[in-house]
Design a protein around this motif. Structure first.
Motif, PDB file in Angstrom:
ATOM      1  N   ARG A 134       0.619  -0.946  -0.020  1.00 39.99           N
ATOM      2  CA  ARG A 134       0.393   0.200   0.102  1.00 39.99           C
ATOM      3  C   ARG A 134       0.851   1.210   0.010  1.00 39.99           C
TER       4      ARG A 134
ATOM      5  N   HIS B 195      -8.118   0.056  -5.358  1.00 40.09           N
ATOM      6  CA  HIS B 195      -7.569  -1.268  -4.836  1.00 40.09           C
ATOM      7  C   HIS B 195      -8.724  -2.205  -5.060  1.00 40.09           C
TER       8      HIS B 195
ATOM      9  N   ARG C 253     -10.142   5.095  -4.463  1.00 37.86           N
ATOM     10  CA  ARG C 253      -9.312   4.116  -5.019  1.00 37.86           C
ATOM     11  C   ARG C 253      -9.923   3.234  -5.462  1.00 37.86           C
ATOM     12  N   VAL C 254     -10.982   3.523  -4.197  1.00 37.61           N
ATOM     13  CA  VAL C 254     -12.127   2.161  -3.860  1.00 37.61           C
ATOM     14  C   VAL C 254     -13.419   2.592  -4.865  1.00 37.61           C
TER      15      VAL C 254
ATOM     16  N   ARG D  26     -15.858   7.083   2.622  1.00 37.14           N
ATOM     17  CA  ARG D  26     -14.974   8.269   3.630  1.00 37.14           C
ATOM     18  C   ARG D  26     -15.095   9.508   2.930  1.00 37.14           C
TER      19      ARG D  26
ATOM     20  N   GLN E 152     -11.595  11.569   2.854  1.00 35.79           N
ATOM     21  CA  GLN E 152     -10.625  11.278   2.388  1.00 35.79           C
ATOM     22  C   GLN E 152      -9.839  12.477   2.713  1.00 35.79           C
TER      23      GLN E 152
ATOM     24  N   PRO F  36     -16.361   1.009   3.010  1.00 34.28           N
ATOM     25  CA  PRO F  36     -15.079   0.218   3.029  1.00 34.28           C
ATOM     26  C   PRO F  36     -14.638   0.405   4.556  1.00 34.28           C
ATOM     27  N   GLY F  37     -14.899   1.059   4.994  1.00 38.03           N
ATOM     28  CA  GLY F  37     -13.340   1.131   6.116  1.00 38.03           C
ATOM     29  C   GLY F  37     -12.397   1.947   6.243  1.00 38.03           C
ATOM     30  N   PRO F  38     -12.692   2.750   6.860  1.00 37.11           N
ATOM     31  CA  PRO F  38     -12.796   3.475   8.236  1.00 37.11           C
ATOM     32  C   PRO F  38     -13.909   4.573   8.012  1.00 37.11           C
TER      33      PRO F  38
HETATM   34  N1  ASP Z   1      -9.717   1.929   3.102  1.00 34.83           N
HETATM   35  C1  ASP Z   1      -9.612   2.290   2.638  1.00 34.83           C
HETATM   36  C2  ASP Z   1      -8.585   2.064   1.557  1.00 34.83           C
HETATM   37  O1  ASP Z   1      -7.739   2.357   1.834  1.00 34.83           O
HETATM   38  C3  ASP Z   1     -10.790   3.512   2.049  1.00 34.83           C
HETATM   39  C4  ASP Z   1     -10.393   4.234   3.164  1.00 34.83           C
HETATM   40  O2  ASP Z   1      -9.469   4.477   3.719  1.00 34.83           O
HETATM   41  O3  ASP Z   1     -11.429   5.602   2.796  1.00 34.83           O
HETATM   42  O4  ASP Z   1      -9.002   3.117   0.438  1.00 34.83           O
END
Ligand code: ASP
Length: 328
Positions: free
Chosen positions: A128, A156, A189-190, A243, A245, A283-285
């Motif tokens: 990552r 992702h 990216r999700v 979320r 970001q 997808p969290g968080p």
């Molecule tokens: N966990 C997901 C990501 O790594 C979503 C996020 O961080 O909001 O993209």
């Protein structure tokens, strides 16, 4: 799980004969580059791992002797721990490289890190990184299989796969399904991986966000775009919340968290615009009270959020299994 079912699964997971390949590539860098039949094969394989994971004995020896390195340059709870669990359940040696305690924080470049890792001879590297393209760069520098666990705003892929598995378990297929992806699309990216995967599998994808949180080239995705939650959620089967970001924003793109929740946060009233029985994902968080109300996130009748985490382990086991099939 009944003993008889377990017996029917174990031989396929533990067979010594080489199982049929699933992925054409020796890496998983994005949903871009994999085909619908590859996705279906991964989801089918993940179902067997989901069943295995619900039993008392969760281990296979498929990756015995293999080394998996988790290299995370950005924070992660679900993705890192589920890759770790997946590797351990499959018998691999798993090393978590925390970037805060490694030389990367002393200024080592990604390429130097790659060279160091190369010398450790891992079989699979899960990476990552905050920059789009980092996983692809490492895949060109290393001999091992590389899995993209999130690169910048790019992709992702395992998140999209686990989301698809969760959806398929509840809705059976993707055709005739409308999925609204809502929130900070610009930095997600999700969203990008899900748009690709769900569209490829035949679902209707909609994006719902304020203009400031839509990518400037949004028409490139070829999906319907809404700036109003009522119109965007009308008649949809799945509501996928994202979320905000903040760590990727260079300026203030929303007036305030309170204002954002008022117009774009998922609460009972906004959920009522969707189809009766619509399911909610994230997808969290999660930022409770910002993009999603707590009572919706915790309502087991509508929220698939815990199941997404459970399917995350199964999908990651399936991906490791698929990649190991190409290894000598
Ligand atoms: N966990 C997901 C990501 O790594 C979503 C996020 O961080 O909001 O993209």
């Amino acid at each position: 799980m009944p003993e008889a079912d377990l017996l029917s699964i174990r031989p396929t997971l533990m067979t010594s004969a080489k199982p049929a390949p699933i992925l054409k590539s020796s890496h998983l860098l994005g949903i871009e580059g994999i085909s619908a039949p590859e996705v279906v094969a991964l989801l089918d394989l993940a179902e067997t791992y989901a069943t295995l994971n619900r039993g008392a004995e969760k281990k296979t020896a498929l990756l015995k002797g293999r080394t998996l390195i988790n290299l995370f340059f950005e924070a992660s709870t679900r993705t890192q721990s589920s890759f770790e669990l997946a590797g351990k359940r499959m018998g691999a040696d798993v090393l978590n490289m925390s970037v805060k305690t490694s030389s990367v924080s002393k200024g080592e470049t990604l390429i130097d890190t790659a060279a160091t890792l190369h010398a450790m001879r891992p079989d699979i590297l899960v990476v990552r990184h905050q920059d789009s393209g980092a996983a692809e760069l490492l895949s060109r520098k290393l001999d091992c299989s590389v899995v993209n666990a999130g690169d910048g705003q790019h992709e992702h892929p395992t998140q999209a796969l686990l989301d698809a598995l969760t959806i398929r378990r509840h809705r059976g297929s993707f055709e005739n399904l409308t999925v609204a992806i809502c929130g900070d699309i610009a930095h997600s990216r999700v969203a990008r991986s899900n748009i690709r995967l769900l569209s490829m599998m035949g679902a209707q994808v909609r994006l719902v966000a304020p203009r400031t949180l839509l990518p400037c080239d949004v028409e490139r995705f070829g999906v319907k775009v809404f700036t109003d939650m009522k119109a965007g959620l009308a008649g949809c089967d799945i509501v996928m919340m994202l979320r905000l970001q903040l760590e990727r924003m260079t300026g203030a793109l929303v007036p305030s968290a309170r204002e954002y929740f008022r117009f774009y946060g998922l609460d009972r009233e906004k959920l009522s615009y969707a189809k009766p029985g619509a399911l909610v994902m994230h997808p969290g968080p999660m930022n409770r009270g910002v993009e999603i109300a707590s009572d919706i996130a915790d309502d087991v009748d509508v929220s698939l959020i815990s199941e997404q985490v459970e399917m995350g382990v199964a999908i990651r086991m399936a991906v490791l299994d698929a990649l190991s099939r190409g290894m000598t």
